[in-house]
Design a protein around this motif. Structure first.
Motif, PDB file in Angstrom:
ATOM      1  N   GLY A  90       0.787  -1.228   0.000  1.00 47.42           N
ATOM      2  CA  GLY A  90       0.000   0.000   0.000  1.00 47.42           C
ATOM      3  C   GLY A  90       0.815   1.272   0.000  1.00 47.42           C
ATOM      4  O   GLY A  90       0.241   2.362  -0.025  1.00 47.42           O
ATOM      5  N   ILE A  91       2.146   1.161   0.021  1.00 50.39           N
ATOM      6  CA  ILE A  91       3.006   2.350   0.013  1.00 50.39           C
ATOM      7  C   ILE A  91       3.625   2.484  -1.380  1.00 50.39           C
ATOM      8  O   ILE A  91       4.088   1.513  -1.977  1.00 50.39           O
ATOM      9  CB  ILE A  91       4.107   2.241   1.082  1.00 50.39           C
ATOM     10  N   ALA A  92       3.619   3.693  -1.898  1.00 49.58           N
ATOM     11  CA  ALA A  92       4.165   3.956  -3.236  1.00 49.58           C
ATOM     12  C   ALA A  92       5.634   3.547  -3.298  1.00 49.58           C
ATOM     13  O   ALA A  92       6.371   3.635  -2.311  1.00 49.58           O
ATOM     14  CB  ALA A  92       4.009   5.426  -3.598  1.00 49.58           C
ATOM     15  N   ALA A  93       6.058   3.118  -4.496  1.00 52.00           N
ATOM     16  CA  ALA A  93       7.427   2.635  -4.692  1.00 52.00           C
ATOM     17  C   ALA A  93       8.119   3.430  -5.787  1.00 52.00           C
ATOM     18  O   ALA A  93       7.512   3.785  -6.801  1.00 52.00           O
ATOM     19  CB  ALA A  93       7.415   1.157  -5.050  1.00 52.00           C
ATOM     20  N   SER A  94       9.419   3.685  -5.585  1.00 54.69           N
ATOM     21  CA  SER A  94      10.227   4.415  -6.563  1.00 54.69           C
ATOM     22  C   SER A  94      11.571   3.715  -6.705  1.00 54.69           C
ATOM     23  O   SER A  94      12.280   3.511  -5.724  1.00 54.69           O
ATOM     24  CB  SER A  94      10.435   5.868  -6.120  1.00 54.69           C
ATOM     25  N   PHE A  95      11.921   3.386  -7.958  1.00 53.93           N
ATOM     26  CA  PHE A  95      13.128   2.593  -8.189  1.00 53.93           C
ATOM     27  C   PHE A  95      14.039   3.192  -9.260  1.00 53.93           C
ATOM     28  O   PHE A  95      15.250   3.218  -9.117  1.00 53.93           O
ATOM     29  CB  PHE A  95      12.710   1.173  -8.599  1.00 53.93           C
ATOM     30  N   CYS A  96      13.462   3.700 -10.346  1.00 55.47           N
ATOM     31  CA  CYS A  96      14.307   4.044 -11.493  1.00 55.47           C
ATOM     32  C   CYS A  96      14.684   5.513 -11.523  1.00 55.47           C
ATOM     33  O   CYS A  96      13.926   6.389 -11.118  1.00 55.47           O
ATOM     34  CB  CYS A  96      13.635   3.641 -12.800  1.00 55.47           C
ATOM     35  N   ASN A  97      15.887   5.736 -12.038  1.00 56.78           N
ATOM     36  CA  ASN A  97      16.378   7.079 -12.342  1.00 56.78           C
ATOM     37  C   ASN A  97      16.158   7.339 -13.829  1.00 56.78           C
ATOM     38  O   ASN A  97      15.395   6.626 -14.486  1.00 56.78           O
ATOM     39  CB  ASN A  97      17.849   7.200 -11.951  1.00 56.78           C
ATOM     40  N   SER A  98      16.842   8.333 -14.399  1.00 54.02           N
ATOM     41  CA  SER A  98      16.619   8.685 -15.802  1.00 54.02           C
ATOM     42  C   SER A  98      16.821   7.478 -16.715  1.00 54.02           C
ATOM     43  O   SER A  98      15.933   7.109 -17.492  1.00 54.02           O
ATOM     44  CB  SER A  98      17.562   9.813 -16.224  1.00 54.02           C
ATOM     45  N   ALA A  99      17.996   6.875 -16.659  1.00 53.37           N
ATOM     46  CA  ALA A  99      18.282   5.737 -17.536  1.00 53.37           C
ATOM     47  C   ALA A  99      17.423   4.534 -17.196  1.00 53.37           C
ATOM     48  O   ALA A  99      17.054   3.745 -18.077  1.00 53.37           O
ATOM     49  CB  ALA A  99      19.760   5.376 -17.451  1.00 53.37           C
ATOM     50  N   GLY A 100      17.074   4.397 -15.932  1.00 48.63           N
ATOM     51  CA  GLY A 100      16.282   3.255 -15.507  1.00 48.63           C
ATOM     52  C   GLY A 100      14.901   3.196 -16.133  1.00 48.63           C
ATOM     53  O   GLY A 100      14.316   2.111 -16.272  1.00 48.63           O
ATOM     54  N   THR A 101      14.372   4.346 -16.533  1.00 53.14           N
ATOM     55  CA  THR A 101      13.050   4.335 -17.169  1.00 53.14           C
ATOM     56  C   THR A 101      13.061   3.557 -18.475  1.00 53.14           C
ATOM     57  O   THR A 101      12.008   3.080 -18.921  1.00 53.14           O
ATOM     58  CB  THR A 101      12.552   5.762 -17.450  1.00 53.14           C
ATOM     59  N   LEU A 102      14.241   3.418 -19.091  1.00 57.73           N
ATOM     60  CA  LEU A 102      14.335   2.738 -20.385  1.00 57.73           C
ATOM     61  C   LEU A 102      14.625   1.253 -20.261  1.00 57.73           C
ATOM     62  O   LEU A 102      14.691   0.552 -21.274  1.00 57.73           O
ATOM     63  CB  LEU A 102      15.429   3.390 -21.233  1.00 57.73           C
ATOM     64  N   LEU A 103      14.748   0.759 -19.053  1.00 58.44           N
ATOM     65  CA  LEU A 103      14.997  -0.665 -18.861  1.00 58.44           C
ATOM     66  C   LEU A 103      13.739  -1.503 -18.996  1.00 58.44           C
ATOM     67  O   LEU A 103      13.808  -2.726 -19.085  1.00 58.44           O
ATOM     68  CB  LEU A 103      15.629  -0.901 -17.482  1.00 58.44           C
ATOM     69  N   GLY A 104      12.594  -0.848 -18.999  1.00 68.48           N
ATOM     70  CA  GLY A 104      11.339  -1.581 -19.119  1.00 68.48           C
ATOM     71  C   GLY A 104      10.350  -1.167 -18.048  1.00 68.48           C
ATOM     72  O   GLY A 104      10.725  -0.625 -17.004  1.00 68.48           O
ATOM     73  N   SER A 105       9.086  -1.409 -18.318  1.00 72.62           N
ATOM     74  CA  SER A 105       8.032  -0.968 -17.396  1.00 72.62           C
ATOM     75  C   SER A 105       8.151  -1.617 -16.027  1.00 72.62           C
ATOM     76  O   SER A 105       7.703  -1.052 -15.025  1.00 72.62           O
ATOM     77  CB  SER A 105       6.653  -1.265 -17.996  1.00 72.62           C
TER      78      SER A 105
END
Length: 372
Positions: A199-214
Motif C-alpha cells: 500500500g506504500i508507493a514505490a520508486s526505483f528508477c532514475n533517468s536511464a532506468g526508465t528505459l529498462l522496461g516498465s
C-alpha cells in the motif's frame, strides 16, 4: 559560502549580459520537452524531478518553476539547505524529498519547511519517529549500489511502526548498462522489499532506468540528468530523442597570429608547427572547463569545430581558428557542450554530470524559451 554562490548566480541571471564573461544559455522549453518525453516513456508512473546541486548547475530558481508549471509536483534534492531554497521558490504545494535524510538536530528544520526526509538508516528512522511529529517520510533500501540506504539483508529487522511512510525507494547502480546483471538482481530485491510495505508507493528508477522496461518504473520515476538532454547510455539502449538544454558561449577576448615554433600557455605544452590563427577565450577552469581536456576537446563556431590548444588556465583557453572559412571577431563567441555534451565530457575524461555541475557561479545564466 553556498549562500554567497547562490546570490552570485541570482545576480548573473538578472543583470544584462556582461560581454567579457562566459554565458550559459539554458533553453527552458527544451527542458520541458525532455520532461514530457519521460512522461511518455513511463505513462503509468508519476515523474518526479531531482534538482540537486542547483539543478545540475543550470539554476534552480528558473528550472524548478518551469517544471512546476509543466505539472511536476514531486521533487528531490540532496541536502536540507537545497530543500529550504526549493520550498521558498515553489511555495507550499509541491512534495520535496531530501535524499540525505537527517541528523539528530535537523528534524525541526525539515518540519518548518515541510520537507520529507528519505530515511537511510535505522538511526534516522528512530530520530524521525521521535521528532517527526507523524509527518511523512520515505524509506530507502539499498538493493546493491552500497551507498545510502538500509541494507537489503537487514530488511527483516526494519521496524517501521509509528512512522508515516509514504514512499519506499531504492537506486539503480548500472541503469545505463542494460546488460549488467546487477540491474536484474536489484529489481528482484526491490520487488521483495515492496512486499514488506503493501500500500506504500514505490520508486526505483532514475533517468536511464526508465528505459529498462516498465517493470522497473513502479509508481514514481526520479529524473535528474535526463531533464537536461543527456543520459550517457550504453549502446544497447540506443540513442534517445533527447533535446539539448544548455550551451556555453565563451567570448573571444583577443585574436593572435601564432608562428611556427611559438608555444601556447603554461608549461608551453603546445608548439605551432605552422602559422596559425588563434583566439584567446575568457573561459577557464574557474568557470568549469576541466583542466583534463584531451586532444579531441573542441569548441564550435557557426557549425565548424575549433580545437583547444595548450593547458587550461584559470580564466583563459586558446583555440585554433586556422581551419575556419570565416574568421570570428573579438566579442563573438565559441560554443561548447551544446549538441555534443557527451563527446565533450568524454574528451575531458569526465561525465556530463560533472561538466554541468562544475559550471561556476560567475558564468552568466541566460534563460530562453516561452517558459523563461
Amino acid at each position: 559560502m553556498l549562500a554567497v554562490a547562490g546570490e552570485l548566480v541570482q545576480i548573473m541571471t538578472m543583470v544584462r549580459p556582461i560581454p567579457s564573461l562566459p554565458q550559459l544559455h539554458v533553453d527552458l522549453d527544451a527542458l520541458l520537452e525532455n520532461f514530457r518525453w519521460f512522461e511518455r516513456q513511463a505513462p503509468n508512473s508519476a515523474i518526479s524531478c531531482a534538482l540537486k546541486a542547483n539543478a545540475y548547475g543550470l539554476g534552480i530558481k528558473k528550472v524548478a518553476p518551469a517544471l512546476q508549471a509543466a505539472g511536476c509536483d514531486i521533487f528531490f534534492v540532496a541536502h536540507i539547505c537545497e530543500g529550504e531554497e526549493l520550498r521558498e521558490i515553489l511555495g507550499k504545494n509541491p512534495i520535496i524529498y531530501v535524499l540525505h535524510g537527517l541528523l539528530t538536530h535537523e528534524a525541526e528544520t525539515l518540519l518548518n519547511h515541510d520537507l520529507r526526509p528519505v530515511l537511510n538508516t535505522h538511526q534516522q528512522m528512530d530520530v524521525w519517529r521521535k521528532q517527526g511529529k507523524g509527518q511523512p517520510a520515505a524509506l530507502h533500501i539499498d538493493t546493491g549500489i552500497n551507498r545510502l540506504g538500509i541494507a537489503f539483508d537487514e530488511l527483516e529487522t526494519i521496524n517501521s511502526s509509528d512512522l508515516n511512510l509514504c514512499l519506499i525507494m531504492s537506486h539503480l547502480a548500472c541503469a545505463a548498462e542494460p546488460a549488467h546483471p546487477l540491474n536484474a538482481q536489484q529489481l528482484q530485491r526491490f520487488t521483495k522489499v515492496i512486499q514488506h510495505f503493501p500500500g506504500i508507493a514505490a520508486s526505483f528508477c532514475n533517468s536511464a532506468g526508465t528505459l529498462l522496461g516498465s517493470e522497473y518504473q513502479f509508481d514514481l520515476a526520479r529524473i535528474g540528468i535526463g531533464l537536461f538532454g543527456t543520459l550517457a547510455l550504453e549502446a544497447e539502449l540506443g540513442t534517445p530523442t533527447m533535446t539539448p538544454v544548455a550551451r556555453l558561449l565563451a567570448p573571444i577576448v583577443q585574436l593572435k597570429t601564432l608562428h611556427k615554433g611559438q608555444q601556447v600557455g603554461y608549461g608551453a605544452t603546445f608548439e605551432a608547427d605552422r602559422t596559425m590563427q588563434v583566439a584567446v577565450l575568457a573561459y577557464g577552469y574557474a568557470d568549469g572547463l576541466p583542466r583534463t581536456i584531451g586532444p579531441d576537446t573542441k569548441g564550435w563556431f557557426k557549425g565548424a569545430s575549433v580545437p583547444l590548444l595548450g593547458r587550461v588556465s584559470m580564466d583563459l583557453i586558446v583555440v585554433d581558428l586556422s581551419q575556419l572559412d570565416q574568421q570570428p571577431q573579438v566579442g563573438e563567441h565559441i560554443e561548447f557542450m551544446g549538441h555534443d555534451l557527451e563527446p565533450f565530457a568524454d574528451s575531458c575524461g569526465a561525465e556530463p554530470y560533472e561538466i554541468l555541475t562544475s559550471i561556476s557561479p560567475r558564468v552568466q545564466r541566460i534563460y530562453q524559451g516561452e517558459a523563461a
